[in-house]
Motif scaffolding. Sequence first.
Motif, short mmCIF file in Angstrom:
data_model
loop_
_atom_site.label_atom_id
_atom_site.label_comp_id
_atom_site.label_asym_id
_atom_site.label_seq_id
_atom_site.Cartn_x
_atom_site.Cartn_y
_atom_site.Cartn_z
N ILE A 13 0.84 -1.20 0.00
CA ILE A 13 0.00 0.00 0.00
C ILE A 13 0.87 1.25 0.00
N ARG A 14 1.92 1.22 0.81
CA ARG A 14 2.82 2.38 0.82
C ARG A 14 3.40 2.62 -0.57
N ARG A 15 3.77 1.54 -1.19
CA ARG A 15 4.38 1.69 -2.50
C ARG A 15 3.37 2.20 -3.54
N LEU A 16 2.15 1.70 -3.45
CA LEU A 16 1.12 2.16 -4.39
C LEU A 16 0.80 3.63 -4.19
N ILE A 17 0.78 4.05 -2.91
CA ILE A 17 0.52 5.47 -2.65
C ILE A 17 1.68 6.31 -3.17
N ARG A 18 2.89 5.82 -2.93
CA ARG A 18 4.06 6.55 -3.43
C ARG A 18 3.98 6.72 -4.96
N ILE B 4 -3.48 -12.63 -7.23
CA ILE B 4 -2.88 -11.68 -8.16
C ILE B 4 -1.37 -11.79 -8.01
N ALA B 5 -0.71 -12.12 -9.05
CA ALA B 5 0.73 -12.28 -8.98
C ALA B 5 1.37 -11.59 -10.17
N ILE B 6 2.49 -10.98 -9.97
CA ILE B 6 3.22 -10.42 -11.10
C ILE B 6 4.63 -10.97 -11.07
N ASP B 7 5.27 -10.92 -12.24
CA ASP B 7 6.66 -11.34 -12.29
C ASP B 7 7.55 -10.17 -11.90
N THR B 8 8.39 -10.39 -10.94
CA THR B 8 9.31 -9.35 -10.51
C THR B 8 10.58 -9.45 -11.34
N PRO B 9 11.41 -8.42 -11.28
CA PRO B 9 12.65 -8.48 -12.07
C PRO B 9 13.50 -9.71 -11.73
N SER B 10 13.43 -10.18 -10.48
CA SER B 10 14.23 -11.34 -10.10
C SER B 10 13.69 -12.62 -10.73
N GLY B 11 12.48 -12.56 -11.27
CA GLY B 11 11.92 -13.71 -11.92
C GLY B 11 10.96 -14.48 -11.03
N ALA B 12 10.98 -14.19 -9.73
CA ALA B 12 10.09 -14.90 -8.82
C ALA B 12 8.72 -14.22 -8.81
N ALA B 13 7.68 -15.00 -8.95
CA ALA B 13 6.34 -14.44 -8.88
C ALA B 13 6.06 -14.05 -7.43
N ARG B 14 5.27 -12.97 -7.27
CA ARG B 14 4.92 -12.64 -5.89
C ARG B 14 3.47 -12.21 -5.85
N SER B 15 2.82 -12.42 -4.73
CA SER B 15 1.39 -12.12 -4.67
C SER B 15 1.15 -10.89 -3.82
N PHE B 16 -0.02 -10.35 -3.97
CA PHE B 16 -0.44 -9.19 -3.18
C PHE B 16 -1.62 -9.58 -2.34
N ASP B 17 -1.72 -8.97 -1.16
CA ASP B 17 -2.87 -9.31 -0.32
C ASP B 17 -4.10 -8.55 -0.79
N ASP B 18 -5.23 -8.83 -0.14
CA ASP B 18 -6.50 -8.26 -0.57
C ASP B 18 -6.47 -6.74 -0.63
N ALA B 19 -5.88 -6.13 0.40
CA ALA B 19 -5.89 -4.67 0.47
C ALA B 19 -5.13 -4.06 -0.70
N ALA B 20 -3.95 -4.62 -0.97
CA ALA B 20 -3.14 -4.10 -2.07
C ALA B 20 -3.83 -4.35 -3.41
N ALA B 21 -4.42 -5.54 -3.54
CA ALA B 21 -5.09 -5.87 -4.80
C ALA B 21 -6.27 -4.94 -5.02
N ALA B 22 -7.03 -4.67 -3.96
CA ALA B 22 -8.18 -3.78 -4.08
C ALA B 22 -7.72 -2.37 -4.46
N GLN B 23 -6.61 -1.95 -3.85
CA GLN B 23 -6.09 -0.62 -4.17
C GLN B 23 -5.64 -0.55 -5.62
N MET B 24 -5.03 -1.62 -6.09
CA MET B 24 -4.58 -1.63 -7.49
C MET B 24 -5.77 -1.54 -8.43
N GLU B 25 -6.86 -2.21 -8.05
CA GLU B 25 -8.05 -2.13 -8.90
C GLU B 25 -8.53 -0.69 -9.03
N ARG B 26 -8.49 0.02 -7.91
CA ARG B 26 -8.92 1.43 -7.97
C ARG B 26 -8.00 2.25 -8.86
#
Lengths: 123, 273
Positions: A13-18, B4-26
């Motif tokens: 969240i911090r990163r998204l806000i940033r 929700i997972a994206i590929d990071t530069p290191s190549g390892a997939a990583r997931s986001f929790d509900d709050a981050a995913a919801a924020q990304m949707e917005r």
Amino acid sequence: MRKILIVDDHVDIRRLIRMTLEFESYEIFEAEDGATALLLAEAVRPDLVLLDVMMPGELDGLDVCRQLKSDPMLLNPRVIMLSARGQAQDCSAGQQAGADAYLVKPFSPLQLIDVIGQQWEHA
Amino acid sequence: MIAIAIDTPSGAARSFDDAAAAQMERIVTDLGRVYQERNEALREVARAHHEALLRLSLAADMRDDDTGVHITRIGHLAEALALALGESKDFARELRLAAPMHDIGKIGVPDAVLLKPGKLTNDEWVEMRKHPDIGFNMIQPIPFLSVPATIVLSHQERWDGQGYPRKLKHHEIHIGARIFAVADTLDAMTSDRPYRKGTTFSNAVAEITRCGGSQFDPEVVKAFNSIGEVGLIRIKEDMMARRKAREASQMTPSHGLPAVAPLPDPDPDKNKN
């Protein structure tokens, strides 16, 4: 350049806000809990603090808000509370703690940018 | 955690929790809104740009043609010719939008010359032949108008090098101007003038065909013939129908200038990138 302190225990969240605020050329600082936020605030004296209400640790967002607003070292920063809960009591609790604005997560980035802009008009 | 997972530069997939995913949707929702608003704003600006140019062009054109139809019509002909030659849709549209401006330099030609009913003297011809340069100098500084400016400058050039003002020859003449010369001639020949009736489409087509390789680029003439008389008449009718439809749907402009064919929306496909 105006300084904004983002206080949220979620690193994503911090990163998204940033990222949201980077368009507006602010200097951004981040803290992951209330105690760190207060220390950092004294060090950098932010113009505005984005403050999550629910955080682990001794201090929640409301406590941090009260202290930010009453600390004479800090030139009265504007405080925008962020909360996952959209209840009226949260909003009024935020107001009583001295917050200047209140946004419900997930918030619209455009709205956040607008609300921050409004804070400068009032300043 | 949600899926929700994206590929990071290191190549390892990583997931986001509900709050981050919801924020990304917005964020994505807002992004979409901003994108739409931006496209709408760009369309509005393009429309305003074309409309302003069109009105200015009409001001010039109406001195010797009180309808403004001529400049709209040749735009449609030029567009059809460009498409028949295999030019891109974007280019064909650009030609259509350039059409109203092609004679804008006539604004600098004195009434005594421009409106003279009879034959022009040599001196008067010299005056008349300045209009491409006058127009080019007017249009050239305006952003996005490099193709129209080139057409303004060279639409009176001839394939055989006997045109004006530069006596350019063959492919030295911009393809837009070569197309334009044909469209302009067809429309001029088939339109009534105060001092003569317009000729038939068949006559005009025969004359243009005869002048392929001398006055006109033979390739353009070939494309012109491939459209055929029926096709040409249909283009003309379509244009008139659209014009009528627009006149019916809009109130007469209070400034007294004639209504003109509708300006197109910029190609929606163009906004996909």
